[in-house]
Design a protein around this motif. Structure first.
Motif, short mmCIF file in Angstrom:
data_model
loop_
_atom_site.label_atom_id
_atom_site.label_comp_id
_atom_site.label_asym_id
_atom_site.label_seq_id
_atom_site.Cartn_x
_atom_site.Cartn_y
_atom_site.Cartn_z
N GLY A 47 0.84 -1.19 0.00
CA GLY A 47 0.00 0.00 0.00
C GLY A 47 0.88 1.24 0.00
N SER A 48 0.29 2.35 0.34
CA SER A 48 1.02 3.62 0.22
C SER A 48 0.50 4.64 1.22
CB SER A 48 0.82 4.16 -1.19
OG SER A 48 1.25 5.50 -1.27
N CYS A 49 1.41 5.51 1.65
CA CYS A 49 0.98 6.63 2.50
C CYS A 49 0.02 7.55 1.74
CB CYS A 49 2.18 7.41 3.00
SG CYS A 49 3.17 8.16 1.70
N ALA A 50 -0.04 7.40 0.42
CA ALA A 50 -0.95 8.22 -0.39
C ALA A 50 -2.41 7.87 -0.14
CB ALA A 50 -0.64 8.06 -1.88
N GLU A 51 -2.67 6.81 0.62
CA GLU A 51 -4.06 6.49 0.98
C GLU A 51 -4.59 7.42 2.07
OE1 GLU A 51 -4.34 2.15 1.79
OE2 GLU A 51 -2.36 2.15 0.88
N TYR A 52 -3.67 7.95 2.88
CA TYR A 52 -4.09 8.78 4.01
C TYR A 52 -4.51 10.18 3.55
CZ TYR A 52 -2.06 5.44 7.36
OH TYR A 52 -1.77 4.33 8.11
N ASP A 53 -5.28 10.82 4.41
CA ASP A 53 -5.53 12.25 4.28
C ASP A 53 -4.24 12.96 4.65
OD1 ASP A 53 -6.22 14.88 4.52
OD2 ASP A 53 -8.10 14.48 5.57
N TRP A 54 -3.61 13.57 3.66
CA TRP A 54 -2.29 14.16 3.90
C TRP A 54 -2.32 15.42 4.74
CZ3 TRP A 54 1.29 13.58 -1.04
CH2 TRP A 54 1.67 12.23 -1.13
N SER A 55 -3.50 15.96 4.98
CA SER A 55 -3.53 17.12 5.84
C SER A 55 -3.30 16.72 7.30
CB SER A 55 -4.87 17.86 5.71
OG SER A 55 -5.91 17.05 6.21
N ALA A 56 -3.32 15.41 7.56
CA ALA A 56 -3.17 14.92 8.93
C ALA A 56 -1.73 15.07 9.43
CB ALA A 56 -3.61 13.47 9.04
N GLY A 57 -0.77 14.95 8.52
CA GLY A 57 0.63 15.04 8.92
C GLY A 57 1.14 13.74 9.48
N ARG A 58 0.70 13.38 10.67
CA ARG A 58 1.10 12.12 11.29
C ARG A 58 0.06 11.07 10.90
NH1 ARG A 58 4.71 10.62 14.81
NH2 ARG A 58 4.38 8.64 15.91
N CYS A 59 0.49 10.00 10.23
CA CYS A 59 -0.42 9.01 9.67
C CYS A 59 -0.48 7.77 10.55
CB CYS A 59 0.03 8.63 8.26
SG CYS A 59 0.11 10.04 7.14
N CYS A 60 -1.57 7.64 11.29
CA CYS A 60 -1.78 6.44 12.08
C CYS A 60 -2.63 5.47 11.27
CB CYS A 60 -2.52 6.76 13.37
SG CYS A 60 -1.59 7.86 14.44
N HIS A 61 -2.60 4.21 11.64
CA HIS A 61 -3.43 3.24 10.95
C HIS A 61 -4.87 3.68 11.08
CE1 HIS A 61 0.41 1.45 12.00
NE2 HIS A 61 0.35 0.97 10.78
N GLU A 62 -5.72 3.28 10.15
CA GLU A 62 -6.89 4.09 9.85
C GLU A 62 -7.89 4.33 10.98
OE1 GLU A 62 -7.88 0.58 7.10
OE2 GLU A 62 -6.09 1.40 8.00
N THR A 63 -7.71 3.72 12.09
CA THR A 63 -8.63 4.02 13.19
C THR A 63 -8.59 5.49 13.57
OG1 THR A 63 -6.86 3.22 14.60
CG2 THR A 63 -8.72 1.73 14.25
N THR A 64 -7.43 6.13 13.36
CA THR A 64 -7.37 7.54 13.74
C THR A 64 -7.20 8.49 12.55
OG1 THR A 64 -5.05 7.18 14.26
CG2 THR A 64 -6.58 7.19 16.11
N THR A 65 -6.32 8.18 11.63
CA THR A 65 -6.13 9.08 10.48
C THR A 65 -7.07 8.69 9.36
OG1 THR A 65 -3.79 9.32 11.02
CG2 THR A 65 -4.47 10.02 8.84
N PRO A 66 -7.90 9.63 8.88
CA PRO A 66 -8.82 9.28 7.80
C PRO A 66 -8.09 8.91 6.52
CG PRO A 66 -9.21 11.54 8.62
CD PRO A 66 -7.98 11.03 9.29
N LEU A 67 -8.71 8.01 5.76
CA LEU A 67 -8.19 7.64 4.45
C LEU A 67 -8.89 8.51 3.43
CD1 LEU A 67 -8.25 3.85 5.17
CD2 LEU A 67 -6.24 5.30 5.01
#
Lengths: 306, 306
Positions: free
Chosen positions: A110-130
């Motif tokens: 997969g890729s960090c590009a799945e995360y919402d990049w406005s989050a900055g710190r990318c946690c597994h999806e329970t906290t950082t939106p995809l």
């Protein structure tokens, strides 16, 4: 692990995964369009877009483990290429063929590009939106959701390794680290953006080792494959210049920063560290030095005192 | 609309869409595995899993509009079938072929199963989270995200019609409304669960008309295809029994309620009503009466006074 099949085996990450898998699997089957992958590996020159050939291959090899890395990765192209859609199709077809022929454990890239990049710190999806902003991220994320649902249904064990920013030997020469190293080794100015944005860099051999460990585990779901530490891109460039001994050639701020570049992208590596019990071998200095050495050997360039 | 291609054209919804499209498109091309679809329609007996045939068909027809309804829909099977994954692959392949051959406007069939069902009232995703609990919902949602990303890239106009609970002529005989009607027309008890859960029912001819209107519009993104009103399943059953004149045969509570059935599923129909300016022709009584009439004709059964 018994029979491991790896796709994208001649790619930047894939070729290092071959080495990392060597001590763990009893049989390694490398799928690549580009010929042989070393003596200890069974190489299969198969186009993953050729559905019939893929089905036949899976039936013949019957891998117990699948590490699926192949995807469109051409710099400047892959973020928006329509090939991303084709890779979703090919990856799902591969997955079904793997399951139908007795596969048990699958890990996909997969890729960090799945995360919402406005989050900055990318946690597994329970906290950082995809919330992928690119077709590449959309397609990776869509594949992940289907993998998860299908694996649940089939009783497959499945994990998803989200890659952040890799560097190291065999990286595409147009990408950041190689282009800076090549310029400096050629005694040419390394023209860069201001590089204030912070990124999570990991040496590719560490990433490969993490993927091999992940495949060899029974950890399921998304796992960030990263260092957990972010540094400004400018600091990476300066460190390369110091190691090469040409800080005078660094030209930060001469290129524009690409639109939409978030100020910070760093991975939460809790799952990697605490659940997989894995940590990287190379710190940044050791990883960069190793990368410079490789480029010097590859290019046959002299290295200045550094 | 110039040349419309419709998949799943012989299905429950698809056959009604053919009628709804008739006044709107200059050419209709129906894709189905099951032969002819009426005189005014070009029928193509093509298996959508046959990638080469699909590509050839799209090259030959060059549709300007695509209404993609085909999917696995077998009752009791489709929620968890591995075929769902295959339909993601086939749908993406169809989409790419459509774009490559000059397609301009595409509408695909989504499902209320994409929503988090604990929400009850399902608004387009800005407010109700998408958290599909089934492989069917996962696959539909994954397809939607890739459609959206790919359409943005290609400059395609794309919408996604989320279907809720349809009833009407040609529904599969094992599903709720037909099984109640068939039992009552045969003077047998209609055994049901307690039916306290409330659902958003829409007559299939209305749904077909909404899809035809949506395809003929330039409205983009997800659009709930539903009535916007929920009634208890028990009320639907009782109404059927009243219309047929056999309320004595209704046996509510004799079957167990399936696990995981949420108490309420109702659509927000704001986009359908305010942006597409569409509303249904049939209220529940008219729609159910029409459905009973169809089953009576189909089964050749006598209708009691009601």
């Amino acid at each position: 692990m018994n029979r491991v099949m790896i796709t994208g085996a001649s790619g930047f990450l894939g070729r290092h995964c071959l080495a990392a898998l060597a001590g763990r699997a009893s049989e390694i089957h490398a799928v690549t369009r580009f010929g042989a992958c070393g003596a200890s590996t069974h190489t299969h020159a198969v186009d993953l877009f050729d559905a019939e050939r893929v089905r036949a291959l899976l039936g013949e090899v019957r891998p117990t483990h699948l590490l699926h890395l192949a995807w469109v990765t051409t710099p400047g192209v892959y973020w928006t290429s329509a090939e991303n859609v084709r890779w979703v199709e090919a990856s799902l077809h591969l997955l079904r063929a793997f399951a139908e022929h007795g596969g048990r454990r699958v890990v996909m890239a997969g890729s960090c590009a799945e995360y919402d990049w406005s989050a900055g710190r990318c946690c597994h999806e329970t906290t950082t939106p995809l919330r992928p902003a690119t077709l590449y991220g959309v397609c990776k994320n869509a594949l992940r959701t289907v993998l998860e649902g299908f694996a649940n249904r089939e009783g497959l064990s499945a994990a998803w390794g989200r890659i952040f920013f890799l560097y190291g030997p065999h990286e595409h020469p147009q990408r950041l680290t190689p282009s800076v190293i090549r310029a400096l080794l050629a005694s040419e100015p390394a023209r860069c953006s201001s590089g204030v944005q912070r990124r999570d860099f990991l040496h590719v051999e560490d990433a490969a080792d993490a993927f091999a460990a992940l495949l060899d585990s029974d950890l399921c779901g998304p796992v960030n494959i990263a260092s957990g530490t972010a540094i400004p891109i400018a600091a990476l460039v300066r460190r390369l210049a110091d190691l090469i001994g040409r800080p005078d050639l660094v030209r930060l701020g001469e290129l524009p920063t690409a639109a939409g570049e978030p100020p910070l992208l760093v991975a939460d590596v809790g799952r990697l560290r605490d659940e997989l019990c894995w940590s990287p071998r190379f710190d940044l200095d050791a990883g960069l030095a190793r990368t410079i050495d490789w480029w010097q050997a590859w290019l046959g360039a002299p290295r200045a005192a550094g």
